[in-house]
Enzyme design. Structure first.
Site, mmCIF file in Angstrom:
data_model
loop_
_atom_site.group_PDB
_atom_site.id
_atom_site.type_symbol
_atom_site.label_atom_id
_atom_site.label_comp_id
_atom_site.label_asym_id
_atom_site.label_seq_id
_atom_site.Cartn_x
_atom_site.Cartn_y
_atom_site.Cartn_z
ATOM 1 N NE ARG A 262 -3.759 -2.273 2.333
ATOM 2 C CZ ARG A 262 -4.623 -2.598 3.289
ATOM 3 N NH1 ARG A 262 -4.749 -1.801 4.348
ATOM 4 N NH2 ARG A 262 -5.344 -3.696 3.201
ATOM 5 N NE ARG A 277 -1.249 4.900 9.048
ATOM 6 C CZ ARG A 277 -2.524 4.512 9.049
ATOM 7 N NH1 ARG A 277 -3.051 4.003 7.960
ATOM 8 N NH2 ARG A 277 -3.258 4.664 10.134
ATOM 9 C CD GLU A 349 -8.392 -1.342 10.631
ATOM 10 O OE1 GLU A 349 -8.453 -2.159 9.696
ATOM 11 O OE2 GLU A 349 -8.449 -0.104 10.468
ATOM 12 C CB SER A 352 -11.496 -4.914 9.407
ATOM 13 O OG SER A 352 -10.880 -5.122 8.154
ATOM 14 N NE ARG A 391 -1.841 -1.569 11.200
ATOM 15 C CZ ARG A 391 -2.747 -0.643 10.889
ATOM 16 N NH1 ARG A 391 -3.972 -0.721 11.393
ATOM 17 N NH2 ARG A 391 -2.444 0.364 10.080
#
Length: 425
Positions: A262, A277, A349, A352, A391
């Site tokens: 990403r 991130r 987070e 999900s 994470r």
């Protein structure tokens, strides 16, 4: 992609639903384009039919020696030719504009998705586990990982730039153990393991709803007309693109392991420290194809698997129901599982899971036949993160750290090659 027939039949309901996502005003524009397209079609068909009939009459007039009548008819054919060419051009423009607008609209939010446009508007469903109470000031994962020689940001920055990292030593064994743990657990739950391609064509990203909206977040290899995916959801969804499945084959469930990429465009200054991130990370993703009336239950099922993983790893977490305006374009409803991060003093987070209903299936052409002889219908697709490795590592390091800078690992990972404890040598 939304069902155009539904938009035509219930425009106010669709408009109200999309307004919760900030896209309600586009419905009127779409309906106007659709109305113009439907108006043009019969006019164009009528002109073409008249031209065909006149062509036959011209031949008959010439055969009968009626040259004046033939010339009159030919003049009319010339007029129709201009009308048809202009009509085709306008129809092509209207259809193109309609399709571009239709694919840009997000999914209709589920009524159970809370109102709001930001992550702060999410509603907490439950909290599980107790955040650790340290008798010392907890440190973050980068400080601990750097001291133990496990995370090397500086070398990665020299090699690749910011937001990359080397994982080293025992932390590599932790990563491999996490991947194996997640894949084996979700396989027990009926998900077939898959290692998919991470380079895909543009239509795969359009089909899953990541294009056109998220283009600035995706790495593009223009020379080969390929894109690096940010999740194996894209490749797993493509397994049954342009297929008609039989009802008795459903549900179809997969778990994909892949490296993900990403660009994190627009994230400058946010979570820049450590590996929270980054541009490259590994992930185990669950994906399901189900009949429409089973998708709500399947969504809760995927969430239960995610919670089982977090509970087994002994990570304190909470579940939130994401606000309608903060959903990704394909999702109708999404739960986030947020892990407690001691260095930040808050939940962040970690995983999900989303119910995308028939949104992706319509774009991908993934359908099923409810019964023999019945017309095929779009399936429903769902996705959920089994393990976002980086994470998860952060949550393990920070929640299980000791005063001396070491940290322990949960028993579930020991038999898969991870050490009981990682400390300075």
């Amino acid at each position: 992609m939304l069902d155009l027939r539904l938009i035509r039949s219930e425009p106010e309901r669709v408009k109200a639903a999309l307004a919760r996502r900030g896209a309600g005003e586009q419905v009127d524009e779409l309906l106007a384009l659709d109305a113009r397209r439907r108006e043009l079609l019969p006019t164009l068909e009528q002109a073409q039919a008249e031209r065909n009939a006149l062509s036959k009459q011209i031949g008959a007039a010439k055969a009968a020696g009626e040259e004046a009548e033939a010339e009159r008819l030919m003049a009319r054919v010339g007029e129709l030719k201009g009308t048809i060419e202009a009509g085709k051009a306008e129809l092509e423009q209207a259809e193109g504009d309609l399709q571009r607008l239709l694919v840009s609209l997000p999914n209709l939010p589920d009524p159970d998705s809370p109102d709001g446009m930001t992550e702060e508007d999410a509603v907490v469903v439950r909290e599980v586990g107790t955040p650790p109470a340290f008798a010392f000031e907890p440190r973050d994962h980068l400080e601990l990982g750097s001291e133990l020689g496990l995370i090397d940001i500086a070398s990665a920055a020299r090699l690749s730039g910011s937001r990359f990292a080397y994982l080293k030593g025992d932390l590599v064994l932790v990563e491999l153990a996490l991947v194996r743990f997640a894949i084996e657990l979700v396989r027990e739950e009926g998900h077939e393991p898959v290692v998919p391609p991470v380079l895909v064509r543009e239509e795969a990203l359009e089909g899953t709803g990541f294009l056109p909206g998220d283009r600035d977040q995706i790495y593009e290899i223009e020379k080969d007309e390929l894109f690096l995916t940010g999740t194996s959801e894209v490749a797993l969804a493509g397994l049954h693109a342009d297929q008609i499945l039989e009802a008795d084959s459903l549900p179809l469930r997969y778990s994909g392991f892949s490296t993900c990429f990403r660009r994190e465009a627009g994230a400058a200054g946010r979570d820049t420290r450590g590996i929270f991130r980054v541009h490259q990370f590994d992930k185990v993703e669950m994906f399901s194809f189900v009949e429409p009336d089973a998708s709500a239950a399947e969504h809760e099922r995927l969430l239960a698997i995610e919670e089982r993983i977090l509970t087994t790893l002994e990570i304190p977490y909470r579940v939130v129901n994401v606000a309608a305006g903060d959903l990704g374009a394909p999702a109708a409803k999404k739960y986030d599982c947020e892990a407690w991060i001691p260095s930040q003093g808050r939940y962040r987070e970690l995983t999900s899971c989303s119910n995308t209903t028939d949104y992706q299936a319509r774009r991908l052409g993934a359908r099923y036949r409810p019964e023999e002889g019945a017309a095929p219908l779009p399936v429903h697709t769902l996705n959920g993160t089994a393990c976002a490795v980086g994470r998860t590592i952060i949550a393990l390091i920070e929640n299980r750290q000791e005063r001396d800078g070491s940290f322990t690992l949960p028993p579930a990972l020991h038999q898969l090659g991870a050490p009981d404890r990682i400390s300075a040598r």
